[in-house]
Design an enzyme around this catalytic site. Structure first.
Site, short mmCIF file in Angstrom:
data_model
loop_
_atom_site.label_atom_id
_atom_site.label_comp_id
_atom_site.label_asym_id
_atom_site.label_seq_id
_atom_site.Cartn_x
_atom_site.Cartn_y
_atom_site.Cartn_z
N ASP A 501 0.87 -1.16 0.00
CA ASP A 501 0.00 0.00 0.00
C ASP A 501 0.92 1.23 0.00
O ASP A 501 2.09 1.12 0.37
CB ASP A 501 -0.89 -0.03 1.25
CG ASP A 501 -1.85 1.15 1.31
OD1 ASP A 501 -2.29 1.59 0.24
OD2 ASP A 501 -2.13 1.62 2.41
N THR A 503 0.02 5.04 0.99
CA THR A 503 -0.12 5.97 2.11
C THR A 503 -0.06 5.24 3.44
O THR A 503 -0.83 4.32 3.68
CB THR A 503 -1.44 6.74 1.99
OG1 THR A 503 -1.54 7.30 0.69
CG2 THR A 503 -1.52 7.85 3.03
N GLY A 887 -3.66 -1.80 7.02
CA GLY A 887 -4.89 -2.39 7.51
C GLY A 887 -6.14 -1.62 7.17
O GLY A 887 -7.24 -2.12 7.34
#
Length: 1254
Positions: A501, A503, A887
């Site tokens: 991911d 950010t 997450g």
């Protein structure tokens, strides 16, 4: 004829198989069965005759258990069901069908609802609902159902299959219908009726009793085999070793029970907080009663208290607004604003969908921090799902019933064990035949022939295999990486691709405001660094920044999305949330007010031309009330608010979101002509850009009308007002970690929800895309107006090259002046794909998906479910995929990947196998290194335990030929002092300090491992047979008796005689062959342990593993001392006989030569020659072929040797096994791949059609 027709009908029924949950993750095949008396009698007799072994077999194999006791029947008439998953695991389950009586067949049948309501109004309960309906006697309906993995499935006569009920969404109603039909609540009788189907609203994690857990653990095939071994050893009077194994098993079972019990308790505590709470439930018009949350059913209306609560179910808001902490679901402890379900407009007319309308849903387990209510109105929500159907319930289900870990190592381990069982079978037959020929008593034949099985399949193997994983788990814990699925540590060692991911993972969590660029009259003004400066503070632009957010005050502190916090704090404005009494003054009521600081409203601003044009300076007050919020939607990529300035009659709408989306919603003349160029300028530099827009609403709109308007009516005909430029800094560790992974030949991908050009820029800055490499954007469009779906291929500019250089590269590509140069250039490209394009390509270009992901590096604007889909596509071409995210939106991908690493410690990370306490990606190399070390350790231990079995098998087989065996204490010394100590200490080697390009093997049935094991087996066999034959040729050799003293008798005086069974030792343990083989085999165990315990490049060298080295040195010294300098007490204990000193020296020479041969075969032949010339050749299939160098005779010799060995091992021109390498080879000679710049590929046509340059 009639009977034949009935028979045919019965046969059709018996073959009936249905698919349940079609298209879902838990899709299953189901067959119906009914009990069969005669089969049960046969099974009972068989179980009695086999001592219960048949029952155990049927317990381990559910399909045999059902087929062995039942006969096939139709699903409708079934009493027992046989279920099989349709995934790659093909798991079998058994389920019992139950029957319940209910007034209706389905929970949402309209007739049932009507009758229930009528009966409820008459004051009757569910029990009487069955008795009367429209004046007629109504018989209760018999409904068949079964429970599987905490989900109830009910028989549907129409579908002729079993189905499960999710909740209110099964009714397929619109948002308006929820308001009109379900906003008043359910009568008590109807609630009781629905509870029959949905059960209690509880995520029931039952902590099993210790006895139940013990039974489940003990009935494991491994422990049953150990029990069999212990009984057999006890029959042979091998009490000591049997006691040791029992002790080990008890300790293992106790540890396992403690761990399992602890996990159950932890999971139970996790859901207990919201399992049973008191809630306020609406009954009818205005009646409100207190009830337990366990009584809730879909359709109930609950009141959300002003001080908040933990949600006991999934419910959709119908009145009011809530501030919710969804860290349990998303992993981000950022408050989220939930608004009421729309009541009008296009969105309200759509069918209600949990995914599409999740911004209006309060999910089970999330904490409502506070509510917003207006003029005393209650905040109400309609229950949508309960129990295990909720989002949290599904998360808990996935933990309670995880999919098995599919790893080749474990499948190969079972195959290898079956080979050992085959070897044991040969030994079994050999022992029986030999014993019969020598007229050995039947009892001895049975015991010794069965004993050969326990020797060949070591009972301590599973415990030894898991030791490496346990040690790796401990080392990971020390560096802050926690694991809830230890078996996946081994899988980390095989990772060859990691998705990241952006950010919060590659870049910092927070964004820094770089500046703003306002727009006026269709043109951009110069960028400003500080939006709080006096010239901007009262503009529409700053008003939009100050109001268009979802911030709230919790305990006096501003809280919300970090991006919103940065934007709002940059304005310098103040946010106030007045009490109900204060807001009542504003009529209509505004829950939140923002205003600039008092010193920021000087009179000079009234003459400022910018503020004059924006029509703000003339207003008497600068306080702005936020009337309504439309929260940010990742699908729509925007959010908006409706506001009213204090004292004004009309309202305004402010909008912020992705620049491309906002520009499309604005009047075109307000969007600057240089919009695209300006946006690209910022995004190419890695800035995150947010666009703002506003619109003045009609003055006739009242507060109540605004509350019912859909966002599609508000977010249209906007006026573009500028850009906010945010800087997302790359974390310090990111570039170094990505470089380390690339040097280790591990692919890295970026999967983000951010803008495409921003993602490409970050990919370049962090080294994921190198300076000289091209990026090709695949821009796909769906079919439209009779035009097929298409992909336009854009080549982005390379910031590392000038325009001249770029043109030169294009000319070289077109002219193809050098085949080698073109091949190298074509390898230096990456694809970049947006989520929208990915969806189009997946649907309309399925033949291109695998080709695209083979070289795609940047995936932008990806929705959470698309991230999961991408992981599945990568796995389909045989990548072992890791996923690293914070997450937030990565839970699905984290669960689906072979190894998911969450950088968030919040509750949602339970879905991820690994959780890191360090908030950067430095945990990824740590995990891969430890995974590789654990994997190599597993191979080492497995090879060692296999060799231990074979060495002992060879010793026992040779001794059986003279009707002898190893003694009880010899077995004890070998199995406890040597094997267990070595097996557990050889697993302690830490991971190697750096990642290497070479990857460890993933299979036990690979060429290098089989060669390693087989060469060592042959070596041990040769030297044992040699020692066995040599001792019988010695001049002092005789039949050993208690009076024999070969140590002190001269060789010439010893007669040569045959060795026969001694009457003094009925087991014939003490003899020269036994002593010789005991010495030789003891050294062989230690030799193969040292040879197999490899260090570099995946583990630290063995000499750094001091417990292992200390154990080996101590055991070597001890065995050498008792061999050269016998101690009578030790000889007596181990049942060793005295042999001449010359023979002891000879044995020392034999074991030294044996160790040397083992070392040379393993290290020199396998690790250096075959590894370099044979096995590593297959790893380079997708690398560019290098032309031979004329002046390198050594290379020529290597190539000749490699070709010969490849031919010898049947690996010449063998295609790669994994799909992605086959795909890479196929594309290597593909002239049209990658597509040329500015070309278009249409669906249904694999050829590229050249279009005009874009």
């Amino acid at each position: 004829m009639k009977s034949r027709r009935r028979c045919t009908s019965d046969m059709m029924k018996t073959r009936e198989m249905k698919i349940m949950n079609q298209g879902l993750e838990d899709e299953m095949e189901v067959w119906g069965y009914r009990p069969c008396l005669w089969k049960r009698i046969l099974v009972g007799v068989g179980s009695a005759c086999s001592g219960g072994l048949l029952l155990l077999l049927l317990y381990w194999l559910p399909e045999w258990g059902v087929k062995g006791t039942c006969t096939p029947t139709s699903l409708r008439d079934a009493r027992t069901l046989l279920l099989r998953t349709t995934d790659e695991f093909k798991q079998w389950f058994r389920a019992k069908v139950h029957v319940m009586s209910a007034p209706g067949e389905k929970p949402f049948d309209s007739s049932d609802l009507q009758s229930a309501a009528q009966v409820a109004n008459g004051g009757l309960g569910v029990s009487t609902m069955c008795e009367e309906h429209h004046g007629k006697l109504r018989q209760p309906v018999q409904i068949h159902y079964f429970t599987h993995h905490s989900t109830k499935y009910y028989w549907n006569d129409v579908m002729q299959n079993f189905e499960f009920y999710k909740g209110l969404e099964d009714v397929k109603m619109s948002c308006v219908s929820i308001h009109s039909d379900h906003s008043s609540g359910l009568p008590k009788a109807l609630q009781d009726y629905r509870r029959l189907f949905f059960g209690e609203n509880e995520i029931a994690v039952r902590v099993p009793s210790l006895f139940k857990l013990l039974m489940k653990e003990v009935l494991n095939p491994f422990y049953i085999f150990q029990l069999f071994s212990v009984i057999l050893w006890s029959a042979e009077d091998y009490y000591y070793y049997a006691t040791a194994i029992v002790f080990m098993s008890v300790m293992s079972i106790a540890t396992s029970l403690y761990t399992i019990k602890k996990q159950y308790v932890m999971l139970h505590d996790m859901v207990a907080a919201h399992s049973v709470v008191r809630v306020s439930v609406c009954r009818g018009s205005k009646d409100i009663e207190q009830a337990m949350s366990t009584d809730l059913v879909p359709g109930d209306v609950i009141i959300i208290p002003a001080n908040g609560m933990i949600m006991p179910c999934d419910a959709v808001l119908t009145h009011g607004t809530c501030i919710v902490n969804e860290s349990m679901l998303t992993g981000e402890s950022v408050p989220v604003t939930k608004t009421s379900l729309p009541t009008s407009g296009e969105e309200a007319a759509r069918s209600f969908n949990m995914e599409e309308h999740k911004r209006h849903i309060l999910f089970c387990g999330t904490r409502v921090i506070q509510t917003r209510f207006y003029a005393g109105e209650l905040v109400e929500a309609v229950v949508v799902r309960t129990g295990f159907s909720t989002e949290k319930g599904q998360l808990v289900r996935s933990i309670l019933h995880p999919k098995p870990t599919d790893f080749k190592l474990y499948r190969d381990a079972y195959l290898f064990l079956s080979c050992l069982v085959g070897v044991a079978g040969i030994g079994f037959i050999y022992t029986v035949i030999l014993s019969i020929m020598n007229k050995v008593p039947a009892k001895t034949i049975i015991i010794e022939s069965l004993d050969i099985i326990t020797i060949t399949v070591p009972p301590a193997l599973p415990a030894a295999m898991t030791a490496g994983i346990v040690y790796a788990q401990r080392r990971l814990k020390r560096v802050g990486i926690f694991c809830i699925s230890p078996q996946r540590i081994n899988m980390c060692g095989q990772l060859n691709l990691v998705c990241f991911d952006k950010t919060g993972t590659l870049t910092e969590d927070g964004l820094d405001l770089w500046g703003v660029q306002t727009a006026e009259s269709g043109r951009f003004l110069p960028p400003e660094a500080d939006p709080a400066k006096e010239s901007l503070v009262n503009t529409v632009f700053v008003a939009c920044m100050a109001t268009c957010h979802s911030l709230t005050k919790i305990e006096g502190e501003l809280s919300g999305d970090p991006l919103d916090l940065k934007m709002f704090s940059a304005t310098g404005w103040i946010l106030e949330e007045p009490t109900e009494e204060e807001t009542a003054l504003h009529n209509p009521i505004m829950p939140t007010v923002v205003r600039p600081p008092k010193h920021s409203v000087p009179e000079a601003n009234q003459n400022n031309p910018l503020t004059h044009n924006m029509e703000l300076s003339e207003l008497p007050s600068c306080e702005i009330g936020i009337v309504r919020q439309f929260p940010f939607s990742s699908t729509l990529q925007r959010m908006s608010v409706v506001v009213r300035r204090l004292g004004e009659k009309h309202m305004k709408a402010y909008l912020k979101g992705a620049p491309e989306v906002v520009a499309n919603l604005c009047k075109q003349h307000t969007v600057p002509q240089s919009f695209t160029e300006t946006l690209e300028t910022y995004t190419r530099q890695g800035f995150r850009v947010i666009a703002l827009a506003h619109r003045q609403l009609e003055s006739k709109l009242s507060w109540h009308k605004v509350q019912s308007l859909g966002r599609d009516l508000i977010e249209t005909n906007m006026e573009f007002i500028g850009l906010i430029i945010m800087q997302n800094k790359i974390k310090e560790e990111t570039a170094g970690v990505l470089l380390e992974l690339r040097q280790a030949n591990i692919r890295t991908l970026m999967v983000t929800g951010d803008n495409m050009l921003t993602a490409i820029s970050v990919a370049r800055d962090c080294g994921m895309v190198r300076a000289h490499e091209k990026v090709i954007i695949a821009d796909a469009a769906p079919p439209k107006d009779f035009h097929p779906a298409s992909i336009t291929w854009h080549y982005t500019e390379n910031p590392a090259q000038t325009d001249k250089d770029h043109q030169t590269v294009e000319i070289n590509l077109e002219d193809a002046i050098s085949d080698k140069r073109v091949a190298q250039l074509e390898q230096n490209y990456h694809f970049a794909v947006t989520g929208k394009a990915f969806a189009v390509i997946t649907e309309h270009f399925p033949q291109l998906v695998q080709k695209l992901v083979l070289r795609a590096t940047v995936f932008a604007r990806m929705a959470p479910d698309q991230k999961t889909e991408l992981v599945e596509v990568l796995q389909s071409i045989d990548y072992t995929v890791g996923m690293c995210g914070d997450g937030a939106n990565d839970c699905g991908a984290l669960k689906r990947a072979h190894s998911g690493i969450s950088l968030s410690e919040l509750e949602a990370s339970v879905a991820s196998p690994f959780t890191s306490t360090t908030s950067n990606i430095s945990c990824v190399p740590h995990l891969i290194r430890e995974g590789r070390a654990a994997l190599i350790t597993s191979f080492c231990v497995f090879k060692f335990m296999a060799l231990y079995s074979i060495i002992q098998y060879l010793s026992v087989t040779l001794l059986y030929s003279i009707l002898s065996n190893l003694g009880d204490f010899q077995f004890l010394f070998i199995d406890i002092a040597i094997i267990l100590i070595i097996a557990f200490t050889m697993s302690l080697n830490p991971a190697w300090k750096e990642l290497v390009r070479q990857r460890p093997p993933s299979s036990l049935i690979s060429g290098r491992l089989l060669c390693s094991v087989l060469t060592q087996i042959v070596t041990c066999l040769v030297f044992q047979v040699l020692a066995f034959l040599l001792v019988r040729q010695q001049s002092w050799y005789e039949t050993w008796t208690p009076q024999s003293d070969a140590c002190n008798v001269s060789r010439s005086s010893l007669p040569h005689s045959q060795n026969v069974t001694s009457p003094h030792d009925h087991k014939n343990i003490k003899n020269y062959e036994n002593t010789t083989l005991f010495y030789v085999s003891s050294f062989q165990y230690l030799a193969v342990a040292i040879v197999f315990s490899k260090g570099k490049p995946f583990r630290q060298p063995s000499y750094k593993n001091w417990p292992f080295m200390l154990s080996c040195i101590s055991l070597y010294t001890f065995v050498l001392l008792i061999m050269l300098y016998p101690v009578p007490a030790i000889d007596s204990f181990l049942e060793i006989v005295c042999v001449p000193h010359d023979w002891r020296v000879t044995l020392v020479i034999v074991v030294i030569v044996n160790a040397a041969v083992s070392f040379v075969l393993e290290i020199l032949i396998l690790d250096i020659i075959l590894e370099r010339l044979v096995f590593r050749c297959n790893q380079g299939v997708n690398r560019p072929t290098q032309p031979p160098s004329a002046g390198a005779p050594q290379e020529a010799n290597d190539r000749w040797a490699s070709s010969f060995l490849l031919w010898l091992f049947c690996r010449k021109n063998k295609p790669p096994r994994v799909s992605y390498r086959q795909l890479a080879l196929g594309l290597k000679d593909h002239a049209d791949w990658p597509p040329r710049s500015s070309t278009v590929t249409y669906a249904g046509d694999l050829q590229s059609h050249i279009s005009a340059p874009l």
